[in-house]
Design a protein around this motif. Structure first.
Motif, PDB file in Angstrom:
ATOM      1  N   GLU A 150       2.490  -4.854 -10.343  1.00 51.04           N
ATOM      2  CA  GLU A 150       1.212  -5.585 -10.307  1.00 51.04           C
ATOM      3  C   GLU A 150       0.344  -5.326 -11.529  1.00 51.04           C
ATOM      4  O   GLU A 150      -0.613  -6.030 -11.780  1.00 51.04           O
ATOM      5  CB  GLU A 150       0.448  -5.263  -9.007  1.00 51.04           C
ATOM      6  CG  GLU A 150       0.082  -3.799  -8.787  1.00 51.04           C
ATOM      7  CD  GLU A 150       1.143  -3.042  -7.996  1.00 51.04           C
ATOM      8  OE1 GLU A 150       2.318  -3.466  -8.024  1.00 51.04           O
ATOM      9  OE2 GLU A 150       0.797  -2.029  -7.369  1.00 51.04           O
ATOM     10  N   MET A 184       3.237  -9.755 -15.693  1.00 54.35           N
ATOM     11  CA  MET A 184       4.407 -10.610 -15.875  1.00 54.35           C
ATOM     12  C   MET A 184       4.570 -11.370 -14.570  1.00 54.35           C
ATOM     13  O   MET A 184       4.364 -10.818 -13.502  1.00 54.35           O
ATOM     14  CB  MET A 184       5.659  -9.776 -16.090  1.00 54.35           C
ATOM     15  CG  MET A 184       5.612  -8.913 -17.319  1.00 54.35           C
ATOM     16  SD  MET A 184       7.180  -8.067 -17.507  1.00 54.35           S
ATOM     17  CE  MET A 184       6.795  -6.986 -18.862  1.00 54.35           C
ATOM     18  N   SER A 185       4.932 -12.652 -14.669  1.00 51.81           N
ATOM     19  CA  SER A 185       5.202 -13.330 -13.410  1.00 51.81           C
ATOM     20  C   SER A 185       6.619 -13.863 -13.422  1.00 51.81           C
ATOM     21  O   SER A 185       7.225 -14.035 -14.471  1.00 51.81           O
ATOM     22  CB  SER A 185       4.174 -14.423 -13.141  1.00 51.81           C
ATOM     23  OG  SER A 185       4.058 -15.255 -14.246  1.00 51.81           O
ATOM     24  N   LEU A 203       8.412 -19.673  -2.550  1.00 51.40           N
ATOM     25  CA  LEU A 203       7.029 -20.022  -2.230  1.00 51.40           C
ATOM     26  C   LEU A 203       6.705 -19.400  -0.885  1.00 51.40           C
ATOM     27  O   LEU A 203       7.545 -19.373   0.012  1.00 51.40           O
ATOM     28  CB  LEU A 203       6.878 -21.535  -2.150  1.00 51.40           C
ATOM     29  CG  LEU A 203       7.053 -22.278  -3.469  1.00 51.40           C
ATOM     30  CD1 LEU A 203       6.912 -23.769  -3.250  1.00 51.40           C
ATOM     31  CD2 LEU A 203       6.039 -21.811  -4.498  1.00 51.40           C
ATOM     32  N   PHE A 204       5.474 -18.892  -0.755  1.00 54.79           N
ATOM     33  CA  PHE A 204       5.096 -18.273   0.509  1.00 54.79           C
ATOM     34  C   PHE A 204       4.996 -19.358   1.572  1.00 54.79           C
ATOM     35  O   PHE A 204       4.162 -20.260   1.469  1.00 54.79           O
ATOM     36  CB  PHE A 204       3.765 -17.535   0.361  1.00 54.79           C
ATOM     37  CG  PHE A 204       3.784 -16.522  -0.759  1.00 54.79           C
ATOM     38  CD1 PHE A 204       4.838 -15.626  -0.880  1.00 54.79           C
ATOM     39  CD2 PHE A 204       2.761 -16.489  -1.701  1.00 54.79           C
ATOM     40  CE1 PHE A 204       4.869 -14.698  -1.906  1.00 54.79           C
ATOM     41  CE2 PHE A 204       2.790 -15.566  -2.733  1.00 54.79           C
ATOM     42  CZ  PHE A 204       3.840 -14.664  -2.844  1.00 54.79           C
ATOM     43  N   MET A 264       1.656 -20.559   3.419  1.00 50.37           N
ATOM     44  CA  MET A 264       0.527 -21.045   2.629  1.00 50.37           C
ATOM     45  C   MET A 264       0.820 -22.457   2.129  1.00 50.37           C
ATOM     46  O   MET A 264       1.987 -22.818   1.962  1.00 50.37           O
ATOM     47  CB  MET A 264       0.308 -20.156   1.405  1.00 50.37           C
ATOM     48  CG  MET A 264      -0.014 -18.718   1.723  1.00 50.37           C
ATOM     49  SD  MET A 264      -0.224 -17.798   0.173  1.00 50.37           S
ATOM     50  CE  MET A 264      -0.242 -16.132   0.803  1.00 50.37           C
ATOM     51  N   TYR A 315      -2.914 -17.911  -5.231  1.00 51.73           N
ATOM     52  CA  TYR A 315      -2.680 -16.529  -4.776  1.00 51.73           C
ATOM     53  C   TYR A 315      -2.936 -15.482  -5.866  1.00 51.73           C
ATOM     54  O   TYR A 315      -3.713 -14.555  -5.685  1.00 51.73           O
ATOM     55  CB  TYR A 315      -1.251 -16.419  -4.242  1.00 51.73           C
ATOM     56  CG  TYR A 315      -0.915 -15.090  -3.625  1.00 51.73           C
ATOM     57  CD1 TYR A 315      -1.349 -14.761  -2.350  1.00 51.73           C
ATOM     58  CD2 TYR A 315      -0.135 -14.158  -4.304  1.00 51.73           C
ATOM     59  CE1 TYR A 315      -1.022 -13.550  -1.770  1.00 51.73           C
ATOM     60  CE2 TYR A 315       0.203 -12.933  -3.732  1.00 51.73           C
ATOM     61  CZ  TYR A 315      -0.257 -12.639  -2.465  1.00 51.73           C
ATOM     62  OH  TYR A 315       0.066 -11.431  -1.901  1.00 51.73           O
ATOM     63  N   GLY A 316      -2.282 -15.667  -7.009  1.00 47.15           N
ATOM     64  CA  GLY A 316      -2.433 -14.686  -8.081  1.00 47.15           C
ATOM     65  C   GLY A 316      -3.791 -14.768  -8.770  1.00 47.15           C
ATOM     66  O   GLY A 316      -4.348 -13.750  -9.176  1.00 47.15           O
ATOM     67  N   LYS A 322      -6.690 -15.578  -7.446  1.00 45.38           N
ATOM     68  CA  LYS A 322      -7.737 -14.994  -6.602  1.00 45.38           C
ATOM     69  C   LYS A 322      -7.908 -13.510  -6.889  1.00 45.38           C
ATOM     70  O   LYS A 322      -8.984 -12.959  -6.760  1.00 45.38           O
ATOM     71  CB  LYS A 322      -7.361 -15.179  -5.126  1.00 45.38           C
ATOM     72  CG  LYS A 322      -7.818 -16.494  -4.554  1.00 45.38           C
ATOM     73  CD  LYS A 322      -7.779 -16.396  -3.040  1.00 45.38           C
ATOM     74  CE  LYS A 322      -7.316 -17.693  -2.429  1.00 45.38           C
ATOM     75  NZ  LYS A 322      -6.559 -17.486  -1.196  1.00 45.38           N
ATOM     76  N   LYS A 323      -6.786 -12.881  -7.235  1.00 45.31           N
ATOM     77  CA  LYS A 323      -6.826 -11.455  -7.523  1.00 45.31           C
ATOM     78  C   LYS A 323      -7.514 -11.208  -8.867  1.00 45.31           C
ATOM     79  O   LYS A 323      -8.145 -10.195  -9.073  1.00 45.31           O
ATOM     80  CB  LYS A 323      -5.379 -10.945  -7.563  1.00 45.31           C
ATOM     81  CG  LYS A 323      -5.243  -9.472  -7.656  1.00 45.31           C
ATOM     82  CD  LYS A 323      -5.460  -8.835  -6.314  1.00 45.31           C
ATOM     83  CE  LYS A 323      -5.623  -7.339  -6.490  1.00 45.31           C
ATOM     84  NZ  LYS A 323      -6.035  -6.696  -5.257  1.00 45.31           N
ATOM     85  N   ARG A 374       2.330 -21.477 -10.050  1.00 46.05           N
ATOM     86  CA  ARG A 374       1.862 -20.192  -9.535  1.00 46.05           C
ATOM     87  C   ARG A 374       2.078 -19.078 -10.561  1.00 46.05           C
ATOM     88  O   ARG A 374       1.241 -18.184 -10.717  1.00 46.05           O
ATOM     89  CB  ARG A 374       2.624 -19.885  -8.236  1.00 46.05           C
ATOM     90  CG  ARG A 374       2.291 -18.556  -7.621  1.00 46.05           C
ATOM     91  CD  ARG A 374       2.991 -18.360  -6.298  1.00 46.05           C
ATOM     92  NE  ARG A 374       4.427 -18.160  -6.462  1.00 46.05           N
ATOM     93  CZ  ARG A 374       5.276 -17.963  -5.454  1.00 46.05           C
ATOM     94  NH1 ARG A 374       4.823 -17.952  -4.220  1.00 46.05           N
ATOM     95  NH2 ARG A 374       6.561 -17.786  -5.667  1.00 46.05           N
ATOM     96  N   ALA A 375       3.197 -19.164 -11.267  1.00 41.16           N
ATOM     97  CA  ALA A 375       3.503 -18.117 -12.247  1.00 41.16           C
ATOM     98  C   ALA A 375       2.706 -18.295 -13.529  1.00 41.16           C
ATOM     99  O   ALA A 375       2.292 -17.324 -14.143  1.00 41.16           O
ATOM    100  CB  ALA A 375       4.995 -18.123 -12.550  1.00 41.16           C
ATOM    101  N   ILE A 412      -1.709 -17.707 -13.906  1.00 39.80           N
ATOM    102  CA  ILE A 412      -2.345 -16.404 -14.157  1.00 39.80           C
ATOM    103  C   ILE A 412      -2.221 -16.015 -15.631  1.00 39.80           C
ATOM    104  O   ILE A 412      -2.614 -14.928 -16.024  1.00 39.80           O
ATOM    105  CB  ILE A 412      -1.773 -15.282 -13.260  1.00 39.80           C
ATOM    106  CG1 ILE A 412      -0.268 -15.106 -13.504  1.00 39.80           C
ATOM    107  CG2 ILE A 412      -2.039 -15.529 -11.800  1.00 39.80           C
ATOM    108  CD1 ILE A 412       0.277 -13.802 -12.944  1.00 39.80           C
TER     109      ILE A 412
END
Lengths: 355, 269
Positions: free
Chosen positions: A75, A79-80, A88-89, A92, A100-101, A103-104, A148-149, A152
């Motif tokens: 984390e 790197m993604s 994929l989750f 969601m 997802y990423g 938000k962090k 998603r990757a 971020i």
């Protein structure tokens, strides 16, 4: 560590059940697109997941931008990763997956939405954001996974055979999208694949892996035209032939005798040499009868014919319409652009033909 | 039809018929008014309440324990893992009475029992003993279901979450647990049903004393020994109804995730 290499893998060794990596060294420059090719079980995925930090190497170090990240948890590595089966989750929506990423990383809701909008426009998935990911097609799922990757803005994007599960047309489309997105974000990419199309259309550099080690690493040109080991040549499908330099022509091109045929090369050399020729660069025509057709095999959209040059075997790729009049045992002539005939190695002493 | 096939199908029907008849006789043999009056006795109400209360408590404890245990067994390699797995599976093959005896010795005679007693916690022949006995009876089943649930979840979901900036614990709560939802639900139902039906271990550790550590299986046992068939049958009916509800809930969600159901089935068989 040199300034040029952004990501550096140094002497990495790891053992995971049946899989292992031994003494892997790899350097990737910022913004480079590196593809790793190799047969199944060669340790490509393990290498990628070790770089991502999911596995701790037994030996060796990994550096990112000069910093030792060998013991950093995944984390913290920025790197993604994108897998062949999307990952994929399922609990969601597409939007939540992409967010997802982010938000962090950032708290502002507007900022998150703005960034997601940007990447979704590039990847053309704005219309499916509210959908349950289970209802999306393979191509759509993979675009969401890429979004998603990428969203971020990772330091390194890791792709593990991302297009393998997709049909030819979707693959082509996704390759273009990835190209566009990677360019837009200036992302450094390591991409595992067994599809040479990926290599030709995306990569700057290629590494060939086998049995947990890297056999050769270089530019696309180098790997395909100057394979250093027989395995690499065989794996990438390049013809490696033995020949003898017999002089130069009026334009300064090296004349090389291969079996009963003479080819010209831009490379210099003397004596006995090993040369490489890509099968797609061989032109076959009816002329002086010097080569015998040994075998004809249909391979998807192209046909592979095997020619006997009088001791040396050469594979060539043709389109099916050329074949209407061609049969096994026919005698033909070949021509190869001197730019496509590369001398890989000088052989000091006279070599004896094994077969 | 082939003879062997016909024979196998015949056997399945025969067995199902006998099982069905035996359950049916539980409802048909006794006099309904006797059942109603048995239901209203102070003993039955006490027993039912205590059964539900202890089973709920042990179910919560079992699930809280088996989630990390199942997760560790599925995701991590550690020294002694195979020993841990075998020992955890032992109680499934163990006669419940022997498990009860072992627990009685542990909590009664050993230093652990004495240590707990120094804090005023008594386990032997108490209600806490019921919970402990139920806990040890049901834990292996729950661990097995939860273990195979996590085994069925590709760890790459967790890898992706980690790479997107989430730590180990956050990933566990945001990704692993939600993905394991169905398996967790299944194991909760199985655990509750196991706790309700736990008898041997409870009898030995908690004593099975009238209106004190009396849960439904104990009520059945005590009343059958006094020759009080009405009370025994009533507690039997209550137990059947509770497991029936459990199975119904289970089946309802079976459609949602049949793979987990199969896992549970294979573990139970």
């Amino acid at each position: 560590m040199s300034k040029l290499s952004y990501l550096e893998v140094k002497n990495i060794s790891i053992e995971l059940g049946e899989f292992k990596l031994k003494d892997i060294n790899l350097k990737v420059k910022k913004g480079d697109y590196l593809t790793i090719i190799g047969p199944t079980g060669s340790g490509k995925s393990i290498l990628l997941e070790t770089i991502a930090g999911f596995y701790k190497p037994k030996l060796g170090k990994i550096y990112l931008a000069g910093e030792d990240i060998t013991n950093l948890p995944p984390e913290k590595r920025k790197m993604s990763i994108v897998y062949q089966d999307y990952m994929l989750f399922p609990h969601m929506t597409a939007f939540e997956n992409i967010a997802y990423g982010l938000k962090k990383k950032i708290k502002s809701k507007e900022e998150i939405e703005k960034r997601i909008k940007e990447i979704c426009e590039i990847l053309n998935i704005t219309h499916i954001l509210k959908r349950n990911v289970k209802t999306l097609s393979g191509g759509e799922q993979q675009r969401v996974a890429l979004a998603r990757a990428l969203v971020i803005e990772p330091e390194v994007l890791l792709l593990d055979e991302p297009f393998s599960a997709l049909d030819v047309k979707t693959k082509e489309n996704l390759r273009n999208l990835v190209k566009k997105a990677v360019k837009e974000y200036g992302t450094t990419v390591i991409h595992i694949t067994h599809d040479f199309e990926d290599v030709w259309s995306l990569a700057d550099r290629v590494a060939v892996m086998k049995g947990g080690g890297i056999l050769q690493e270089g530019s696309v040109e180098e790997i395909f035209y100057k394979p250093s080991v027989n395995f690499v040549a065989e794996f990438v499908g390049t013809n490696v032939l033995k020949g003898e330099v017999i002089g130069k022509d009026e334009n300064g091109l090296t004349l090389i005798k291969v079996g009963d045929t003479v080819v010209k090369s831009v490379d210099m050399g003397n004596g006995d040499v090993l040369i490489s020729i890509r099968p797609e660069d061989v032109v076959v025509f009816y002329g002086e009868k010097r080569c015998k057709v040994k075998n004809i095999r249909r391979r998807g959209e192209v046909v592979e014919i095997t020619l006997d040059l009088g001791g040396e075997t050469l594979r060539s790729l043709l389109t099916p319409n050329m074949l209407k009049t061609l049969n096994v045992e026919d005698e033909v002539s070949i021509s190869v652009d001197p730019n496509s005939v590369r001398i890989i190695k000088s052989l000091k002493q006279k070599i004896s033909y094994k077969n | 039809m082939e003879k062997f096939k016909a024979f196998c199908i015949f056997l399945s029907f025969l067995f199902t018929f006998l099982l069905f008849m035996s359950i049916l006789s539980l409802f048909l043999v006794p006099n309904p008014s006797e059942i109603i009056s048995s239901l209203k006795t102070e003993e039955m109400i006490y027993s039912l309440k205590l059964s539900i209360a202890t089973s709920l408590a042990s179910t919560v404890l079992v699930i809280l324990f088996s989630i990390p245990v199942g997760y560790a067994l599925s995701r991590h390699d550690f020294i002694g893992k195979s020993i841990v797995k075998s020992i955890l599976d032992l109680p499934m093959a163990f006669p419940e009475l022997v498990l009860g005896l072992a627990l009685l010795l542990l909590f009664g005679q050993s230093f652990i029992g004495k240590f707990l007693e120094s804090f005023g916690i008594k386990i032997v022949f108490t209600k806490i003993g019921i919970v402990i006995a139920q806990f040890f009876t049901a834990l292996p089943y729950a661990v097995r279901v939860i273990y195979s649930t996590f085994e069925g979840i590709n760890p790459r979901y967790e890898f992706v979450s980690r790479s997107l900036g989430y730590g180990e614990l956050e990933t566990f709560f945001r990704i692993s647990l939600p993905l394991a939802k169905n398996g967790l639900f299944a194991s909760t139902i199985i655990t509750f049903a196991r706790c309700m039906g736990a008898f041997g271990a409870v009898l030995i550790l908690a004593g099975g004393s009238y209106m004190n550590t009396e849960i439904l299986p104990i009520t059945l046992y005590l009343n059958i020994s006094y020759g009080n068939l009405g009370m025994a049958i009533t507690s039997g009916i209550l137990l059947i109804i509770i497991s029936f509800i459990a199975i119904l809930i289970f089946e309802k969600f079976e459609g949602v995730n049949s793979s987990n159901f199969k896992k549970v089935e294979s573990i139970r068989n």
